[in-house]
Design a protein around this motif. Structure first.
Motif, PDB file in Angstrom:
ATOM      1  N   PHE A  84     -18.240  -1.960  83.140  1.00  0.00           N
ATOM      2  CA  PHE A  84     -18.117  -2.496  84.489  1.00  0.00           C
ATOM      3  C   PHE A  84     -16.730  -2.275  85.066  1.00  0.00           C
ATOM      4  O   PHE A  84     -15.719  -2.362  84.353  1.00  0.00           O
ATOM      5  CB  PHE A  84     -18.372  -4.006  84.497  1.00  0.00           C
ATOM      6  N   ASP A  85     -16.691  -2.055  86.383  1.00  0.00           N
ATOM      7  CA  ASP A  85     -15.481  -2.250  87.161  1.00  0.00           C
ATOM      8  C   ASP A  85     -15.408  -3.745  87.446  1.00  0.00           C
ATOM      9  O   ASP A  85     -16.304  -4.302  88.094  1.00  0.00           O
ATOM     10  CB  ASP A  85     -15.531  -1.447  88.458  1.00  0.00           C
ATOM     11  N   VAL A  86     -14.343  -4.408  86.987  1.00  0.00           N
ATOM     12  CA  VAL A  86     -14.291  -5.872  87.015  1.00  0.00           C
ATOM     13  C   VAL A  86     -14.311  -6.412  88.437  1.00  0.00           C
ATOM     14  O   VAL A  86     -15.013  -7.385  88.738  1.00  0.00           O
ATOM     15  CB  VAL A  86     -13.030  -6.370  86.274  1.00  0.00           C
ATOM     16  N   VAL A  87     -13.542  -5.813  89.335  1.00  0.00           N
ATOM     17  CA  VAL A  87     -13.390  -6.356  90.675  1.00  0.00           C
ATOM     18  C   VAL A  87     -14.697  -6.312  91.458  1.00  0.00           C
ATOM     19  O   VAL A  87     -15.114  -7.298  92.075  1.00  0.00           O
ATOM     20  CB  VAL A  87     -12.288  -5.599  91.448  1.00  0.00           C
ATOM     21  N   SER A  88     -15.369  -5.186  91.442  1.00  0.00           N
ATOM     22  CA  SER A  88     -16.567  -4.996  92.272  1.00  0.00           C
ATOM     23  C   SER A  88     -17.876  -5.303  91.556  1.00  0.00           C
ATOM     24  O   SER A  88     -18.922  -5.413  92.193  1.00  0.00           O
ATOM     25  CB  SER A  88     -16.612  -3.557  92.790  1.00  0.00           C
ATOM     26  N   LYS A  89     -17.835  -5.398  90.202  1.00  0.00           N
ATOM     27  CA  LYS A  89     -19.044  -5.559  89.373  1.00  0.00           C
ATOM     28  C   LYS A  89     -19.984  -4.364  89.499  1.00  0.00           C
ATOM     29  O   LYS A  89     -21.200  -4.480  89.306  1.00  0.00           O
ATOM     30  CB  LYS A  89     -19.760  -6.870  89.707  1.00  0.00           C
ATOM     31  N   ARG A 149      -3.838   5.832  84.855  1.00  0.00           N
ATOM     32  CA  ARG A 149      -4.725   6.751  84.138  1.00  0.00           C
ATOM     33  C   ARG A 149      -6.168   6.255  84.104  1.00  0.00           C
ATOM     34  O   ARG A 149      -7.094   7.018  83.869  1.00  0.00           O
ATOM     35  CB  ARG A 149      -4.218   6.959  82.706  1.00  0.00           C
ATOM     36  N   GLU A 150      -6.372   4.939  84.290  1.00  0.00           N
ATOM     37  CA  GLU A 150      -7.747   4.475  84.226  1.00  0.00           C
ATOM     38  C   GLU A 150      -8.368   4.270  85.595  1.00  0.00           C
ATOM     39  O   GLU A 150      -9.408   3.649  85.736  1.00  0.00           O
ATOM     40  CB  GLU A 150      -7.856   3.213  83.372  1.00  0.00           C
ATOM     41  N   THR A 151      -7.750   4.826  86.629  1.00  0.00           N
ATOM     42  CA  THR A 151      -8.311   4.704  87.975  1.00  0.00           C
ATOM     43  C   THR A 151      -9.045   5.982  88.359  1.00  0.00           C
ATOM     44  O   THR A 151      -8.488   7.070  88.266  1.00  0.00           O
ATOM     45  CB  THR A 151      -7.203   4.437  89.008  1.00  0.00           C
ATOM     46  N   THR A 163      -6.604  -2.377  93.091  1.00  0.00           N
ATOM     47  CA  THR A 163      -7.173  -3.556  92.447  1.00  0.00           C
ATOM     48  C   THR A 163      -8.513  -3.251  91.812  1.00  0.00           C
ATOM     49  O   THR A 163      -9.184  -4.147  91.328  1.00  0.00           O
ATOM     50  CB  THR A 163      -7.357  -4.697  93.470  1.00  0.00           C
ATOM     51  N   SER A 164      -8.915  -2.001  91.801  1.00  0.00           N
ATOM     52  CA  SER A 164     -10.229  -1.657  91.298  1.00  0.00           C
ATOM     53  C   SER A 164     -10.191  -0.281  90.663  1.00  0.00           C
ATOM     54  O   SER A 164      -9.386   0.573  91.023  1.00  0.00           O
ATOM     55  CB  SER A 164     -11.261  -1.679  92.440  1.00  0.00           C
ATOM     56  N   PHE A 165     -11.067  -0.070  89.690  1.00  0.00           N
ATOM     57  CA  PHE A 165     -11.208   1.253  89.086  1.00  0.00           C
ATOM     58  C   PHE A 165     -11.692   2.259  90.116  1.00  0.00           C
ATOM     59  O   PHE A 165     -11.346   3.429  90.078  1.00  0.00           O
ATOM     60  CB  PHE A 165     -12.203   1.166  87.926  1.00  0.00           C
ATOM     61  N   VAL A 166     -12.487   1.781  91.037  1.00  0.00           N
ATOM     62  CA  VAL A 166     -13.075   2.643  92.062  1.00  0.00           C
ATOM     63  C   VAL A 166     -12.131   2.747  93.248  1.00  0.00           C
ATOM     64  O   VAL A 166     -11.717   1.743  93.813  1.00  0.00           O
ATOM     65  CB  VAL A 166     -14.436   2.084  92.525  1.00  0.00           C
ATOM     66  N   ASN A 167     -11.793   3.978  93.625  1.00  0.00           N
ATOM     67  CA  ASN A 167     -10.876   4.197  94.741  1.00  0.00           C
ATOM     68  C   ASN A 167     -11.686   4.648  95.956  1.00  0.00           C
ATOM     69  O   ASN A 167     -11.923   5.816  96.157  1.00  0.00           O
ATOM     70  CB  ASN A 167      -9.830   5.252  94.360  1.00  0.00           C
ATOM     71  N   ARG A 199      -7.305  -2.399  82.271  1.00  0.00           N
ATOM     72  CA  ARG A 199      -7.031  -3.497  83.197  1.00  0.00           C
ATOM     73  C   ARG A 199      -8.012  -3.528  84.355  1.00  0.00           C
ATOM     74  O   ARG A 199      -8.035  -4.499  85.117  1.00  0.00           O
ATOM     75  CB  ARG A 199      -5.596  -3.399  83.739  1.00  0.00           C
ATOM     76  N   PHE A 200      -8.842  -2.500  84.510  1.00  0.00           N
ATOM     77  CA  PHE A 200      -9.862  -2.476  85.545  1.00  0.00           C
ATOM     78  C   PHE A 200     -11.282  -2.498  84.991  1.00  0.00           C
ATOM     79  O   PHE A 200     -12.226  -2.787  85.719  1.00  0.00           O
ATOM     80  CB  PHE A 200      -9.724  -1.230  86.433  1.00  0.00           C
ATOM     81  N   LEU A 201     -11.451  -2.168  83.727  1.00  0.00           N
ATOM     82  CA  LEU A 201     -12.783  -2.002  83.153  1.00  0.00           C
ATOM     83  C   LEU A 201     -13.046  -3.016  82.053  1.00  0.00           C
ATOM     84  O   LEU A 201     -12.141  -3.397  81.307  1.00  0.00           O
ATOM     85  CB  LEU A 201     -12.944  -0.593  82.577  1.00  0.00           C
TER      86      LEU A 201
END
Length: 354
Positions: free
Chosen positions: A215-220, A3-5, A60-64, A293-295
């Motif tokens: 922030f999206d944690v993986v990509s900043k 749901r958070e992607t 692995t990221s909020f951004v697809n 978990r992504f943000l």
């Protein structure tokens, strides 16, 4: 789909290579630095690309993202490629131009790409990254951007396509400009952006906070911030804080049986318990807390305002719940125009007719 992607479809192309010389792919370097945490110096050892390169940034990221790198010698408008399939489901097309080379041929390629893609999908957003500007003087950067902007828009106006809007960004992998540019692109593709900005405005005004980034944690990439202007130095501090938190968590904060992944559930380097406070020597405090978990939410405030930490944490709990509710609608939204197998699973066709 979690749901958070965010379901964001983005196609990224780089400009043609110069005849007689194969250059390192600007896009591959950008992709590795932004989405795979490779240091800029490590990209010096990457080989040049002369074939289609595809990278799925998902799970692995909020951004697809789905990133496709088309080298200059490949014409994806040839009959062998299904350009309708490529562009119909694309939310944004990022065209990368090497600022340190002669960009006349690249502008010609840009015009062909934009005009043909627009005929397929009028809703597509066109973004131009003027890349490798780290090697240019400040005056030369501004002049290069002005010249590319003028020529590109004049070419579109000459064929009656002045309604197409092109956005231009000066980028480099040696500073945070590439993350800032990607952030601006992603924000345009998030329909909930006005709601998120309003939530952050309410949060900072009631908590004594000067600036807040989601922030999206993986990509900043920051997917939202409050309405106050973004100071590049503050943004860089927040990015560095995320790196510090993840790196220290990977070293000291994991169980022995954990793999050290980011946003991957239980035992990962970033989870629901992630929180950090950094006090700078200028009475500024950086405060980071997990949202999903992504943000993550990173706040900048004065040290005296941080004495009301209880109030800040209560307000954070409220905005965290609100952000979860905002993205709950994503559960039932299918991937835009993604070809599917009979069992409903998406498959990648690479744009080739078989």
């Amino acid at each position: 789909m979690s749901r958070e992607t965010a379901l964001i479809s983005c196609l990224i192309l780089r400009a043609s290579t110069i005849v007689g010389r194969i250059e390192a792919a600007c896009l591959m370097l950008t992709d590795q630095v932004v989405f795979h945490k490779m240091s800029p110096n490590e990209t010096l050892f990457l080989e040049s690309t002369n074939k289609i390169y595809k990278d799925d940034i998902s799970n692995t990221s909020f951004v697809n993202f789905q990133i496709w790198d088309f080298p200059g010698q490949i014409d994806f408008f040839e009959p062998a490629f299904d350009s309708d399939m490529i562009f119909t489901g694309t939310g944004a097309l990022i065209f990368v131009i090497d600022a340190q080379d002669d960009y006349m041929e690249a502008l010609k390629r840009l015009h062909q790409t934009v005009s043909r893609a627009y005929r397929v999908n009028t809703a597509i957003r066109f973004e131009v990254f003027i890349h490798k500007v780290d090697g240019l003087l400040d005056d030369h950067k501004i002049e290069t951007q002005r010249d590319i902007h003028q020529r590109a828009n004049d070419d579109l106006a000459d064929v009656g396509l002045e309604q197409i809007h092109l956005s231009f960004y000066l980028t480099s992998i040696y500073d945070h400009s590439i993350f800032e540019a990607f952030s601006k692109v992603v924000q345009k593709l998030i329909p909930q952006l006005p709601t998120l900005e309003n939530l952050l405005n309410i949060f900072i005004s009631n908590s004594g906070i000067e600036k807040a980034f989601l922030f999206d944690v993986v990509s900043k990439i920051y997917i939202a911030t409050d309405s106050s202007p973004v100071d590049m130095q503050s943004y860089e501090l927040c990015c560095d804080m995320i790196d510090v938190v993840i790196d220290i968590s990977c070293i000291y904060g994991l169980r022995e049986d954990c793999g050290g992944n980011v946003g991957g559930g239980g035992g990962s380097a970033y989870d629901k318990d992630s929180m950090a406070i950094i006090k700078l020597n200028n009475t500024t405090v950086l405060y980071l807390k997990e949202v999903t978990r992504f943000l993550t939410l990173v706040c900048i405030l004065r040290e005296d305002n941080f004495e009301r930490k209880g109030l800040i944490d209560y307000n954070f709990h409220c905005i965290r719940n609100a952000i979860h509710e905002v993205f709950e609608v994503q559960i039932d939204i299918p991937m835009l125009n993604t070809p599917e197998m009979p069992d409903g699973k998406a498959f990648v066709h690479n744009g080739l007719l078989e």
